[in-house]
Design a protein around this motif. Structure first.
Motif, PDB file in Angstrom:
ATOM      1  N   ASP A   1      -7.518  -2.369  -5.323  1.00 47.61           N
ATOM      2  CA  ASP A   1      -6.570  -1.271  -5.137  1.00 47.61           C
ATOM      3  C   ASP A   1      -5.175  -1.626  -5.640  1.00 47.61           C
ATOM      4  O   ASP A   1      -4.413  -0.744  -6.053  1.00 47.61           O
ATOM      5  CB  ASP A   1      -6.462  -0.909  -3.653  1.00 47.61           C
ATOM      6  CG  ASP A   1      -7.700  -0.214  -3.123  1.00 47.61           C
ATOM      7  OD1 ASP A   1      -8.484   0.298  -3.933  1.00 47.61           O
ATOM      8  OD2 ASP A   1      -7.875  -0.204  -1.885  1.00 47.61           O
TER       9      ASP A   1
ATOM     10  N   GLN B   1      -4.612   6.131  10.708  1.00 46.13           N
ATOM     11  CA  GLN B   1      -5.437   5.202   9.939  1.00 46.13           C
ATOM     12  C   GLN B   1      -5.534   3.838  10.616  1.00 46.13           C
ATOM     13  O   GLN B   1      -6.476   3.091  10.382  1.00 46.13           O
ATOM     14  CB  GLN B   1      -4.842   5.018   8.529  1.00 46.13           C
ATOM     15  CG  GLN B   1      -4.802   6.279   7.700  1.00 46.13           C
ATOM     16  CD  GLN B   1      -6.182   6.712   7.260  1.00 46.13           C
ATOM     17  OE1 GLN B   1      -7.053   5.885   7.022  1.00 46.13           O
ATOM     18  NE2 GLN B   1      -6.388   8.025   7.153  1.00 46.13           N
TER      19      GLN B   1
ATOM     20  N   ARG C   1       0.823  -1.216   0.000  1.00 45.75           N
ATOM     21  CA  ARG C   1       0.000   0.000   0.000  1.00 45.75           C
ATOM     22  C   ARG C   1       0.856   1.264   0.000  1.00 45.75           C
ATOM     23  O   ARG C   1       0.391   2.331  -0.428  1.00 45.75           O
ATOM     24  CB  ARG C   1      -0.923  -0.041   1.219  1.00 45.75           C
ATOM     25  CG  ARG C   1      -1.848   1.134   1.392  1.00 45.75           C
ATOM     26  CD  ARG C   1      -2.879   0.848   2.471  1.00 45.75           C
ATOM     27  NE  ARG C   1      -3.797  -0.197   2.011  1.00 45.75           N
ATOM     28  CZ  ARG C   1      -4.910   0.042   1.325  1.00 45.75           C
ATOM     29  NH1 ARG C   1      -5.264   1.280   1.035  1.00 45.75           N
ATOM     30  NH2 ARG C   1      -5.673  -0.942   0.931  1.00 45.75           N
ATOM     31  N   SER C   2       2.103   1.144   0.444  1.00 44.76           N
ATOM     32  CA  SER C   2       2.949   2.325   0.642  1.00 44.76           C
ATOM     33  C   SER C   2       4.222   2.326  -0.199  1.00 44.76           C
ATOM     34  O   SER C   2       5.077   3.186   0.001  1.00 44.76           O
ATOM     35  CB  SER C   2       3.341   2.432   2.129  1.00 44.76           C
ATOM     36  OG  SER C   2       2.210   2.578   2.940  1.00 44.76           O
TER      37      SER C   2
ATOM     38  N   TRP D   1      -2.655   7.682   0.628  1.00 48.47           N
ATOM     39  CA  TRP D   1      -3.576   7.146   1.636  1.00 48.47           C
ATOM     40  C   TRP D   1      -3.139   7.493   3.058  1.00 48.47           C
ATOM     41  O   TRP D   1      -3.968   7.638   3.945  1.00 48.47           O
ATOM     42  CB  TRP D   1      -3.698   5.631   1.477  1.00 48.47           C
ATOM     43  CG  TRP D   1      -2.523   4.853   2.015  1.00 48.47           C
ATOM     44  CD1 TRP D   1      -1.343   4.621   1.382  1.00 48.47           C
ATOM     45  CD2 TRP D   1      -2.436   4.220   3.300  1.00 48.47           C
ATOM     46  NE1 TRP D   1      -0.506   3.882   2.186  1.00 48.47           N
ATOM     47  CE2 TRP D   1      -1.158   3.610   3.364  1.00 48.47           C
ATOM     48  CE3 TRP D   1      -3.288   4.093   4.389  1.00 48.47           C
ATOM     49  CZ2 TRP D   1      -0.717   2.908   4.488  1.00 48.47           C
ATOM     50  CZ3 TRP D   1      -2.855   3.391   5.510  1.00 48.47           C
ATOM     51  CH2 TRP D   1      -1.587   2.804   5.546  1.00 48.47           C
TER      52      TRP D   1
ATOM     53  N   ASP E   1       2.814   3.911  -6.125  1.00 49.06           N
ATOM     54  CA  ASP E   1       1.505   4.021  -6.785  1.00 49.06           C
ATOM     55  C   ASP E   1       1.706   4.388  -8.245  1.00 49.06           C
ATOM     56  O   ASP E   1       2.478   5.295  -8.554  1.00 49.06           O
ATOM     57  CB  ASP E   1       0.660   5.077  -6.065  1.00 49.06           C
ATOM     58  CG  ASP E   1      -0.634   5.382  -6.790  1.00 49.06           C
ATOM     59  OD1 ASP E   1      -1.184   4.466  -7.429  1.00 49.06           O
ATOM     60  OD2 ASP E   1      -1.105   6.537  -6.708  1.00 49.06           O
TER      61      ASP E   1
ATOM     62  N   ASP F   1      -4.172   6.879  -7.511  1.00 49.60           N
ATOM     63  CA  ASP F   1      -5.226   6.821  -6.496  1.00 49.60           C
ATOM     64  C   ASP F   1      -4.683   6.960  -5.080  1.00 49.60           C
ATOM     65  O   ASP F   1      -5.437   6.892  -4.110  1.00 49.60           O
ATOM     66  CB  ASP F   1      -6.049   5.534  -6.625  1.00 49.60           C
ATOM     67  CG  ASP F   1      -5.239   4.269  -6.336  1.00 49.60           C
ATOM     68  OD1 ASP F   1      -4.012   4.380  -6.115  1.00 49.60           O
ATOM     69  OD2 ASP F   1      -5.836   3.178  -6.359  1.00 49.60           O
ATOM     70  N   GLY F   2      -3.361   7.132  -4.945  1.00 51.43           N
ATOM     71  CA  GLY F   2      -2.759   7.321  -3.643  1.00 51.43           C
ATOM     72  C   GLY F   2      -2.453   6.051  -2.891  1.00 51.43           C
ATOM     73  O   GLY F   2      -2.009   6.102  -1.742  1.00 51.43           O
ATOM     74  N   ILE F   3      -2.669   4.915  -3.547  1.00 54.86           N
ATOM     75  CA  ILE F   3      -2.419   3.612  -2.931  1.00 54.86           C
ATOM     76  C   ILE F   3      -1.403   2.848  -3.774  1.00 54.86           C
ATOM     77  O   ILE F   3      -1.566   2.737  -4.995  1.00 54.86           O
ATOM     78  CB  ILE F   3      -3.726   2.798  -2.823  1.00 54.86           C
ATOM     79  CG1 ILE F   3      -4.725   3.531  -1.920  1.00 54.86           C
ATOM     80  CG2 ILE F   3      -3.461   1.394  -2.293  1.00 54.86           C
ATOM     81  CD1 ILE F   3      -6.113   2.920  -1.918  1.00 54.86           C
TER      82      ILE F   3
ATOM     83  N   ASN G   1      -6.114  -3.106   7.092  1.00 50.49           N
ATOM     84  CA  ASN G   1      -5.165  -2.946   5.986  1.00 50.49           C
ATOM     85  C   ASN G   1      -4.771  -4.266   5.322  1.00 50.49           C
ATOM     86  O   ASN G   1      -3.595  -4.568   5.135  1.00 50.49           O
ATOM     87  CB  ASN G   1      -3.909  -2.206   6.468  1.00 50.49           C
ATOM     88  CG  ASN G   1      -4.164  -0.713   6.597  1.00 50.49           C
ATOM     89  OD1 ASN G   1      -5.296  -0.263   6.483  1.00 50.49           O
ATOM     90  ND2 ASN G   1      -3.124   0.052   6.835  1.00 50.49           N
TER      91      ASN G   1
ATOM     92  N   ASN H   1     -10.446  -4.047   4.085  1.00 54.75           N
ATOM     93  CA  ASN H   1      -9.417  -3.156   4.659  1.00 54.75           C
ATOM     94  C   ASN H   1      -9.734  -2.630   6.046  1.00 54.75           C
ATOM     95  O   ASN H   1      -9.352  -1.507   6.388  1.00 54.75           O
ATOM     96  CB  ASN H   1      -9.147  -1.971   3.719  1.00 54.75           C
ATOM     97  CG  ASN H   1      -7.973  -2.233   2.804  1.00 54.75           C
ATOM     98  OD1 ASN H   1      -7.004  -2.880   3.200  1.00 54.75           O
ATOM     99  ND2 ASN H   1      -8.083  -1.782   1.581  1.00 54.75           N
TER     100      ASN H   1
END
Length: 576
Positions: free
Chosen positions: A104, A407, A47-48, A460, A51, A55-57, A91, A88
């Protein structure tokens, strides 16, 4: 010497019994099917990482774009956090479809291209398998809660309401700390050791076990090289549900881990999956003590390949840690597993704050040398090292002020629980600012540009403001950078088997600033000396006489005979 560092994330505390740290010998050969002993694992939180669609993911195509970079690090395997379909809540650790890719992250075709790209570069892939629990949106659970006579009912743990309140069980992620959740559909409670949206699977049901083995077969036949079993030491439960005492996070493992039946499940899994496909296996956690750990990983047990124990990484606490404690813990574990079994060596992962912020000094003055020192330790110890994305460039904790910034479900529910218990919320937030898992999940810092080159959209989780100074591009061509020191260390480990298989002998066990040890194997001997402090330290060791410097995180080592002056956070490896 004490240093200000946060406590480890509150769960999975491993209590080990004391052993001495005298040097021991090991076997001198590694079989082809023991490739994992010589691996250097790089953990990616997808996820980090990168990207590619704005979409920021982070996504699988982002990992594909960065495969040449990963290869350049000198790592030989990637551990990928869950990428399966998931709502999620945690996560991706709440899985709703084990044979599909989260939208995603991309598609199964993207996964196949990523795996092929890794294998073309001789990089193996280790997948997370989360089967202590599923998502409450998994079809199994949807069916299970629909009626008491549904064929999937026994895939989970249920307690009928007419029997009264179920025996107390503690939940790590529940704001109320209760692991039983009432569901009105069938007037019954279901069990969840983690969040309410993560119902625990019933491993005593052979049909459920076969479902899991079929899922693992699906991925093994795709060519996956290994599996990490998330939270699996909690999978076995006594389904008579005897009374347990009221517990907390720190005593959870004593009562909830390693229950009867777990070893039977692992041997069955080994027979059907691990041994059949030749894949590596490691479980999160190593039980309650050394006896548990050996029962999991000793070769004659035919269960798992290696232990991933938390005793060492639990050393830093909020308010400081003693280096002597760190030395004692890591030395004790090395001594215990010198002859039988195999260990993982790690200082950070997705469940912890950043390595340099916990173990080193993340100030601008000392961040670079202390990160290099920590990577020196990680890559010079016996065991399979696990490096976490971003630690190769010295990424640090992020600074969040409000609970709304977080988050992570553990942070949010922990905040709710702390308020309900009347705790000092200012102190809670100070500690959370250091310990939160979100610290280790901020986007990878590729460039000094907008969003650190991670995304063209809104990430995200916020990018750390210090990405202007700490990023891959700034370090790529600097021979003295943290990044290039990491590459030198991986090359050194691969070129010198003594750092993989060699015996370990702790020197100066009571020194409060210095961590020194030797590694010896087949006539080759190396000395590792590290200064874990903000001040210069003089060391006198007979081993320093005529020793040749192999790698140094400073430009030079000042020494005369058996004496050397170490700069703050200096780490040096010498050939003896």
């Amino acid at each position: 010497m004490n240093r200000s560092f946060p406590p480890l994330f509150l769960f999975l505390l491993l209590i080990g019994c004391a052993r001495n740290s005298e040097p021991t010998t090991v076997a001198t050969e590694t079989a082809d099917d023991d490739w994992w002993k010589e691996s250097i694992v790089y953990q990616i939180y997808p996820r980090s990482f990168q990207d590619t669609d704005g979409d920021g993911i982070g996504d699988l195509n982002g990992i594909i774009e960065r495969l040449d970079y990963i290869e350049s690090l000198g790592v030989t395997a990637v551990w990928l956090n869950p990428i399966y379909s998931s709502p999620n809540d945690d996560n991706g650790y709440d899985i709703s479809d084990y044979r599909n890719i989260m939208t995603d992250f991309g598609t199964m075709a993207d996964f196949d291209r990523m795996l092929a790209g890794m294998h073309e570069r001789d990089i193996k892939l280790i997948m997370d398998v989360v089967v202590n629990h599923s998502s409450d949106e998994h079809e199994w659970f949807v069916q299970s809660k629909s009626s008491r006579d549904n064929p999937y009912r026994d895939y989970y743990h249920w307690w009928p309401a007419e029997k009264g309140d179920p025996p107390y069980r503690y939940s790590l992620f529940d704001a109320e700390g209760n692991a039983w959740k009432y569901d009105s559909t069938t007037d019954a409670y279901y069990l969840h050791y983690f969040s309410q949206k993560q119902p625990d699977l019933n491993w005593s049901n052979p049909k459920l076990r076969q479902e899991v083995y079929d899922i693992m077969t699906f991925w093994a036949e795709k060519g996956v090289d290994g599996f990490r079993l998330d939270a699996f030491q909690f999978a076995a439960k006594d389904t008579t549900y005897p009374e347990f005492p009221g517990l907390t996070d720190t005593t959870f493992i004593d009562y909830y881990a390693m229950q009867d039946g777990l070893h039977d499940y692992l041997r069955e899994m080994n027979e059907q999956i691990f041994s059949k496909y030749g894949v590596m296996s490691v479980a999160e956690g190593a039980g309650r003590n050394f006896e548990d750990a050996h029962a999991l990983v000793d070769a004659d047990r035919q269960e798992l390949n290696m232990a991933y124990a938390f005793d060492g990484v639990d050393v830093p606490k909020y308010g400081g840690y003693a280096l002597t404690t760190m030395k004692e813990v890591f030395s004790r574990w090395d001594a215990e597993f010198a002859e039988d079994g195999w260990l993982s060596i790690f200082l950070s992962n997705h469940d912890q704050a950043r390595m340099v912020s916990r173990w080193g000094n993340d100030s601008p003055e000392f961040r670079a040398p202390s990160t290099k020192l920590l990577n020196t330790f990680l890559l010079s110890m016996r065991g399979t090292p696990y490096a976490y994305y971003g630690d190769e460039i010295g990424m640090t904790n992020i600074d969040f002020d409000e609970i709304e910034d977080y988050q992570d479900i553990a942070a949010r529910n922990g905040y709710t629980k702390a308020r309900a218990q009347g705790k000092d919320m200012e102190q809670f937030m100070r500690e959370l600012n250091f310990l939160s898992r979100d610290n280790g999940r901020t986007p990878m810092q590729w460039t000094e540009g907008p969003q650190a080159g991670f995304t063209t959209g809104t990430p995200w989780l916020p990018v750390n403001d210090n990405h202007a100074q700490i990023n891959v591009a700034a370090q790529e061509d600097d021979p003295n950078s943290i990044l290039n020191h990491f590459r030198q260390m991986t090359r050194l480990r691969q070129d010198h088997p003594v750092l993989v298989h060699g015996s370990y002998e702790l020197l100066l066990p009571d020194h409060e600033e210095l961590y020194a040890y030797t590694r010896e194997w087949e006539g080759v001997r190396m000395l590792v000396v590290m200064n874990f402090s903000d001040e210069g330290v003089t060391v006198d060791l007979p081993e320093l006489e005529n020793a040749e410097v192999v790698i140094d995180n400073y430009e030079s080592l000042s020494r005369t005979g058996s004496s050397a002056d170490l700069n703050p956070w200096q780490a040096v490896i010498l050939s003896l």
